[in-house]
Write a protein that holds these residues in place. Structure first.
Motif, PDB file in Angstrom:
ATOM      1  N   VAL A 206       0.833  -1.207   0.000  1.00 50.63           N
ATOM      2  CA  VAL A 206       0.000   0.000   0.000  1.00 50.63           C
ATOM      3  C   VAL A 206       0.868   1.257   0.000  1.00 50.63           C
ATOM      4  CG1 VAL A 206      -1.689   1.321   1.321  1.00 50.63           C
ATOM      5  CG2 VAL A 206      -1.929  -1.165   1.115  1.00 50.63           C
ATOM      6  N   LEU A 207       1.885   1.278   0.855  1.00 48.33           N
ATOM      7  CA  LEU A 207       2.748   2.463   0.946  1.00 48.33           C
ATOM      8  C   LEU A 207       3.551   2.680  -0.332  1.00 48.33           C
ATOM      9  CD1 LEU A 207       4.031   1.982   4.608  1.00 48.33           C
ATOM     10  CD2 LEU A 207       2.554   3.827   3.792  1.00 48.33           C
ATOM     11  N   LEU A 208       4.150   1.598  -0.839  1.00 48.07           N
ATOM     12  CA  LEU A 208       4.928   1.741  -2.074  1.00 48.07           C
ATOM     13  C   LEU A 208       4.026   2.087  -3.248  1.00 48.07           C
ATOM     14  CD1 LEU A 208       7.680  -1.032  -2.187  1.00 48.07           C
ATOM     15  CD2 LEU A 208       7.980   1.442  -2.090  1.00 48.07           C
ATOM     16  N   GLY A 209       2.831   1.477  -3.298  1.00 43.42           N
ATOM     17  CA  GLY A 209       1.897   1.781  -4.380  1.00 43.42           C
ATOM     18  C   GLY A 209       1.520   3.247  -4.389  1.00 43.42           C
ATOM     19  N   ALA A 210       1.232   3.788  -3.210  1.00 45.77           N
ATOM     20  CA  ALA A 210       0.900   5.215  -3.116  1.00 45.77           C
ATOM     21  C   ALA A 210       2.102   6.075  -3.491  1.00 45.77           C
ATOM     22  CB  ALA A 210       0.428   5.542  -1.698  1.00 45.77           C
ATOM     23  N   GLY A 211       3.291   5.657  -3.027  1.00 46.34           N
ATOM     24  CA  GLY A 211       4.494   6.414  -3.357  1.00 46.34           C
ATOM     25  C   GLY A 211       4.754   6.454  -4.851  1.00 46.34           C
ATOM     26  N   LEU A 212       4.570   5.331  -5.503  1.00 45.27           N
ATOM     27  CA  LEU A 212       4.781   5.280  -6.954  1.00 45.27           C
ATOM     28  C   LEU A 212       3.699   6.052  -7.697  1.00 45.27           C
ATOM     29  CD1 LEU A 212       5.854   1.538  -7.269  1.00 45.27           C
ATOM     30  CD2 LEU A 212       7.286   3.543  -7.644  1.00 45.27           C
ATOM     31  N   TYR A 213       2.491   6.028  -7.185  1.00 48.64           N
ATOM     32  CA  TYR A 213       1.396   6.788  -7.815  1.00 48.64           C
ATOM     33  C   TYR A 213       1.716   8.282  -7.810  1.00 48.64           C
ATOM     34  CZ  TYR A 213      -3.195   8.937  -8.424  1.00 48.64           C
ATOM     35  OH  TYR A 213      -4.239   9.709  -8.871  1.00 48.64           O
ATOM     36  N   PHE A 214       2.175   8.757  -6.668  1.00 49.00           N
ATOM     37  CA  PHE A 214       2.493  10.181  -6.568  1.00 49.00           C
ATOM     38  C   PHE A 214       3.794  10.526  -7.282  1.00 49.00           C
ATOM     39  CE2 PHE A 214      -0.107   9.876  -2.549  1.00 49.00           C
ATOM     40  CZ  PHE A 214      -1.178  10.611  -3.047  1.00 49.00           C
ATOM     41  N   GLY A 215       4.724   9.583  -7.327  1.00 52.99           N
ATOM     42  CA  GLY A 215       6.040   9.889  -7.894  1.00 52.99           C
ATOM     43  C   GLY A 215       6.191   9.580  -9.367  1.00 52.99           C
TER      44      GLY A 215
ATOM     45  N   ILE B 202       9.139 -10.621   2.811  1.00 52.27           N
ATOM     46  CA  ILE B 202       8.400  -9.361   2.668  1.00 52.27           C
ATOM     47  C   ILE B 202       8.737  -8.682   1.345  1.00 52.27           C
ATOM     48  CG2 ILE B 202       8.129  -7.025   3.593  1.00 52.27           C
ATOM     49  CD1 ILE B 202       8.525  -8.200   6.381  1.00 52.27           C
ATOM     50  N   GLY B 203      10.031  -8.656   1.012  1.00 51.48           N
ATOM     51  CA  GLY B 203      10.463  -7.962  -0.200  1.00 51.48           C
ATOM     52  C   GLY B 203       9.879  -8.550  -1.463  1.00 51.48           C
ATOM     53  N   TYR B 204       9.966  -9.876  -1.595  1.00 48.00           N
ATOM     54  CA  TYR B 204       9.494 -10.464  -2.861  1.00 48.00           C
ATOM     55  C   TYR B 204       7.975 -10.552  -2.912  1.00 48.00           C
ATOM     56  CZ  TYR B 204       9.788 -13.029  -7.200  1.00 48.00           C
ATOM     57  OH  TYR B 204       9.668 -13.397  -8.527  1.00 48.00           O
ATOM     58  N   VAL B 205       7.334 -10.827  -1.789  1.00 50.37           N
ATOM     59  CA  VAL B 205       5.869 -10.841  -1.773  1.00 50.37           C
ATOM     60  C   VAL B 205       5.330  -9.455  -2.098  1.00 50.37           C
ATOM     61  CG1 VAL B 205       3.845 -11.054  -0.276  1.00 50.37           C
ATOM     62  CG2 VAL B 205       5.592 -12.821  -0.239  1.00 50.37           C
ATOM     63  N   ALA B 206       5.885  -8.423  -1.463  1.00 47.19           N
ATOM     64  CA  ALA B 206       5.414  -7.060  -1.699  1.00 47.19           C
ATOM     65  C   ALA B 206       5.631  -6.646  -3.155  1.00 47.19           C
ATOM     66  CB  ALA B 206       6.122  -6.092  -0.759  1.00 47.19           C
ATOM     67  N   ALA B 207       6.804  -6.943  -3.699  1.00 47.81           N
ATOM     68  CA  ALA B 207       7.085  -6.586  -5.094  1.00 47.81           C
ATOM     69  C   ALA B 207       6.135  -7.313  -6.040  1.00 47.81           C
ATOM     70  CB  ALA B 207       8.538  -6.932  -5.432  1.00 47.81           C
ATOM     71  N   THR B 208       5.885  -8.582  -5.763  1.00 49.78           N
ATOM     72  CA  THR B 208       4.989  -9.367  -6.619  1.00 49.78           C
ATOM     73  C   THR B 208       3.565  -8.829  -6.556  1.00 49.78           C
ATOM     74  OG1 THR B 208       6.332 -11.358  -6.353  1.00 49.78           O
ATOM     75  CG2 THR B 208       4.062 -11.669  -7.041  1.00 49.78           C
ATOM     76  N   LEU B 209       3.066  -8.589  -5.344  1.00 47.70           N
ATOM     77  CA  LEU B 209       1.692  -8.096  -5.204  1.00 47.70           C
ATOM     78  C   LEU B 209       1.537  -6.692  -5.776  1.00 47.70           C
ATOM     79  CD1 LEU B 209       0.547  -9.362  -1.685  1.00 47.70           C
ATOM     80  CD2 LEU B 209       0.483 -10.492  -3.899  1.00 47.70           C
ATOM     81  N   LEU B 210       2.575  -5.888  -5.682  1.00 45.49           N
ATOM     82  CA  LEU B 210       2.521  -4.543  -6.259  1.00 45.49           C
ATOM     83  C   LEU B 210       2.384  -4.627  -7.773  1.00 45.49           C
ATOM     84  CD1 LEU B 210       2.702  -1.541  -5.494  1.00 45.49           C
ATOM     85  CD2 LEU B 210       5.161  -1.674  -5.868  1.00 45.49           C
ATOM     86  N   MET B 211       3.148  -5.526  -8.390  1.00 46.26           N
ATOM     87  CA  MET B 211       3.058  -5.703  -9.830  1.00 46.26           C
ATOM     88  C   MET B 211       1.695  -6.275 -10.224  1.00 46.26           C
ATOM     89  SD  MET B 211       3.422  -8.147 -12.488  1.00 46.26           S
ATOM     90  CE  MET B 211       4.578  -9.447 -12.086  1.00 46.26           C
ATOM     91  N   TRP B 212       1.255  -7.293  -9.481  1.00 45.22           N
ATOM     92  CA  TRP B 212      -0.064  -7.861  -9.757  1.00 45.22           C
ATOM     93  C   TRP B 212      -1.164  -6.805  -9.612  1.00 45.22           C
ATOM     94  CZ3 TRP B 212      -0.068 -13.123  -6.626  1.00 45.22           C
ATOM     95  CH2 TRP B 212       0.827 -14.015  -7.237  1.00 45.22           C
ATOM     96  N   GLY B 213      -1.060  -5.992  -8.565  1.00 46.81           N
ATOM     97  CA  GLY B 213      -2.073  -4.967  -8.338  1.00 46.81           C
ATOM     98  C   GLY B 213      -2.148  -3.975  -9.478  1.00 46.81           C
ATOM     99  N   ALA B 214      -0.981  -3.531  -9.953  1.00 45.83           N
ATOM    100  CA  ALA B 214      -0.955  -2.600 -11.087  1.00 45.83           C
ATOM    101  C   ALA B 214      -1.572  -3.238 -12.324  1.00 45.83           C
ATOM    102  CB  ALA B 214       0.485  -2.174 -11.368  1.00 45.83           C
ATOM    103  N   LEU B 215      -1.270  -4.523 -12.548  1.00 44.42           N
ATOM    104  CA  LEU B 215      -1.826  -5.220 -13.699  1.00 44.42           C
ATOM    105  C   LEU B 215      -3.331  -5.395 -13.558  1.00 44.42           C
ATOM    106  CD1 LEU B 215      -1.518  -6.751 -16.345  1.00 44.42           C
ATOM    107  CD2 LEU B 215      -0.935  -8.795 -15.022  1.00 44.42           C
ATOM    108  N   MET B 216      -3.792  -5.757 -12.363  1.00 43.93           N
ATOM    109  CA  MET B 216      -5.229  -5.947 -12.171  1.00 43.93           C
ATOM    110  C   MET B 216      -6.003  -4.654 -12.416  1.00 43.93           C
ATOM    111  SD  MET B 216      -5.723  -8.675  -9.027  1.00 43.93           S
ATOM    112  CE  MET B 216      -4.458  -8.065  -7.909  1.00 43.93           C
ATOM    113  N   LEU B 217      -5.458  -3.520 -11.982  1.00 44.57           N
ATOM    114  CA  LEU B 217      -6.129  -2.243 -12.230  1.00 44.57           C
ATOM    115  C   LEU B 217      -6.232  -1.958 -13.722  1.00 44.57           C
ATOM    116  CD1 LEU B 217      -4.577  -0.001  -9.422  1.00 44.57           C
ATOM    117  CD2 LEU B 217      -6.924  -0.859  -9.571  1.00 44.57           C
TER     118      LEU B 217
END
Length: 644
Positions: free
Chosen positions: A38-47, A401-416
């Motif tokens: 959630v935090l990285l996703g928001a950070g990337l959205y704004f950045g 944490i690192g690989y799960v978060a990176a994977t879910l972040l990519m999946w989340g972007a793709l799902m959107l």
């Protein structure tokens, strides 16, 4: 307000990724991983807008220097933390080492049972022979091959993502996924096996089809040749690549229905792909002859064995030792086939409709689970550095944490993106995206509905998901508030703090056994590996580096063997006697860091059998096995030192 309704195939992939996401969040580290997402996703959205304003020169230098730093880190990891490769990858490596040494024999039943790994073993042996010509050791050759394949995949993936999207922000995110997570430093770097070459093959296939209708005749000739070779190699290494054919058929039917088949001009590449599959059959036969491999049906398993395991509710559709053990006891492949065809319907009937659907959901969650990337085929580091062993919980927690978060972040972007995507198949990029989505669904359906599952199987779709993410056009950019840049930095920094904090607190609390030192590579008794016969009076000895405190030590001997096994502290000369428990000699005692010597003695008057791993040029451990004082650098005992 218009209701969002995803297209059919994208909707199915969204559902699959949602199930996979839930499966990845089930451990104690799931909550912090989700918070990081959630935090990285928001950070990337704004950045993202700021990243998109990077010049091409800035982007090239940044990515180039980043890849160089990644390469240096990979070399350090391989040098400082070599692991003990075991199970299937080791058997392939051992056979390749044997073939490269000119011994064209197949001494264990493994390859008669799993003939699909024969081409991989032979092709790897060719690489070993080639590198031997320039004086490289087998260990260095395998490490070099892993780096070449892995970094070629990463570089090619980044190049493809840039070609498809022309978005600096997406390229930076992709670089972060590949180079700043465990992806580049754990399984794919430390264990050479067919998974990564298959991912590279899939990426090459997608690249060959990229903008096919716009290619010149010369470009099509090169792309077509690469396509045939890639498909042929891919089909030999992983037969489940065949899911590409129904995916092409589905995409072709969709194009035909929209009267876009001629415009897409996919007839030739599809024929080339079919040709590649066709050539894989005679190519496999040629390899069998060149490697002096002859199948033996008395040991081979029919394909239904994997379907049988896929419907074993007790193993959640995964590998089942009981099913394999029963199959081994049956006298022939035909007998196994009859048993499977009788048992599979019984299992489905016992499960019932609800049970089958529940099993499918569980299997889908397993095949998309990435939490164990560091453990896949890793029997533990040969001699883990003290700084790692003393804080192993933290490092392992950070890896998860690192690989799960990176994977879910990519999946989340793709799902959107999939949620809003209405494929415009007049666009070649979107045709490729649809093919990537359909092929990914084919892989997931194959393992969920039909085959047995393992977590690493789902990684095959990784290049397909990145292609889809890059090829699907983005929505119109919304304006960002002035404080977006500050929010981006704050969110990203907070995400890092959460990841490190949770790894330190929760990782240390996770109950787990930590391998301090090990040599677990072996061909295994179940595949009829031959033990070493130790004559009366013979002494086997091997030194082990234990870089951190431990409380358990075991040496695999052999069932029924009568030998004396001792462990000696070299610094003090203190001896510990190991006790036999089945085929293993064990010691439960607090051990300080230091050098130890394992000693195996035959004090009887007759020969005793000991499980010893022997290779021709591959060095298994830091110290050689000595037999009556004679050094054997490529031979080792099988041992494990742990903190339990």
């Amino acid at each position: 307000m218009k209701k969002i309704k995803p297209a059919f195939l994208p909707a199915i992939l969204i559902l699959c990724l949602l199930i996979g996401s839930i499966g990845n969040l089930t451990s104690v580290l799931g909550v912090p991983a989700l918070l990081v997402v959630v935090l990285l996703g928001a950070g990337l959205y704004f950045g993202a807008p700021r990243l998109d304003h990077l010049s091409t020169r800035q982007l090239r230098w940044s990515i180039g220097l980043g890849l160089l730093a990644m390469l240096i880190a990979q070399v350090v990891v391989l040098h400082v933390m070599p692991n003990t490769v075991y199970h299937d990858p080791y058997r392939v490596l051992s056979q390749a080492d044997q073939l490269a040494a000119g011994h064209m024999t197949w001494d264990i039943t493994y390859f008669w049972r799993y003939a699909n790994n024969v081409p991989l073993a032979y092709l790897l042996s060719l690489w070993l022979r080639l590198t031997q010509l320039v004086g490289l050791s087998t260990n260095l050759s395998v490490h070099l091959l892993s780096i070449l394949v892995l970094d070629s995949f990463i570089a090619l993936a980044l190049h493809t993502i840039w070609q498809l999207s022309q978005r600096a922000s997406l390229l930076v995110v992709a670089f972060g996924f590949f180079a700043l997570t465990p992806f580049a430093y754990t399984y794919y770097l430390q264990v050479f096996y067919s998974d990564l070459p298959t991912m590279l093959v899939l990426l090459i296939i997608m690249r060959s089809l990229l903008n096919w209708s716009q290619k010149t005749s010369r470009q099509r000739w090169f792309a077509g040749s690469g396509l045939v070779v890639a498909v042929m190699l891919g089909a030999m290494l992983k037969p489940n690549l065949v899911v590409l054919l129904p995916a092409l058929l589905i995409v072709g039917l969709i194009l035909a229905r929209q009267h876009l088949w001629r415009q897409a001009k996919l007839t030739l590449p599809i024929l080339l792909i079919v040709l590649g599959f066709g050539l894989s059959l005679p190519a496999t036969k040629v390899i069998d002859v060149a490697a002096n491999y002859q199948p033996r049906t008395a040991f081979s398993f029919p394909a239904t064995n994997w379907i049988l395991m896929g419907y074993n509710q007790h193993s959640n559709g995964g590998y089942s030792g009981k099913d394999v053990g029963r199959a081994i006891k049956l006298p022939s492949q035909a007998a196994r086939q009859r048993y499977n065809l009788k048992t599979i319907p019984k299992r489905i009937k016992t499960l019932g409709v609800v049970g089958v659907i529940r099993l499918w959901v569980v299997k889908l969650g397993i095949v998309l689970n990435v939490q164990g990337i560091q453990r896949w085929y890793n029997g533990g580091f040969r001699a883990a550095p003290s700084w790692y062993s003393n804080h192993a919980g933290f490092y392992q927690g950070l890896t998860v944490i690192g690989y799960v978060a990176a994977t879910l972040l990519m999946w989340g972007a793709l799902m959107l993106k999939l949620l809003r995507w209405r494929p415009d198949l007049t666009d070649p990029h979107q045709i490729l995206a649809l093919l990537a989505v359909t092929t990914a669904l084919g892989y997931l359906a194959f393992h969920t509905l039909l085959w047995e599952v393992e977590p690493r199987y789902g990684q095959a779709i990784l290049p397909l998901l990145w292609v889809a993410l890059a090829a699907i056009p983005r929505q119109a950019r919304q304006s960002r508030p002035r404080w977006a840049n500050q929010a981006s930095l704050l969110n990203s920094a907070t995400a890092l703090l959460v990841a490190f904090g949770a790894a330190g607190v929760l990782g240390a609390q996770m109950p787990q056994k930590q391998v301090i030192a090990a040599q677990r590579s072996q061909l295994s008794v179940q595949y009829h590996a031959k033990p070493k016969t130790v004559t009366p009076g013979t002494v086997l000895a091997e030194v082990v580096d234990v870089n951190a405190p431990a409380n358990y030590f075991s040496v695999q001997i052999h069932a029924g063997s009568q030998v004396q096994v001792t462990l000696t502290t070299l610094a003090t000369g203190q001896h510990y006697r190991l006790t036999m428990a089945g085929s293993v000699a064990r010691l439960h005692h607090q051990l300080a860091a230091g050098k130890y010597r394992i000693t195996v003695q035959n004090l009887t008057t007759r020969g005793q059998q000991v499980d010893v791993t022997h290779t021709y040029h591959y060095q298994l451990a830091a110290h050689p096995l000595t037999v009556n004082g004679q050094s054997q650098p490529t031979t080792s005992l099988i041992y494990t030192c742990m903190q339990r």
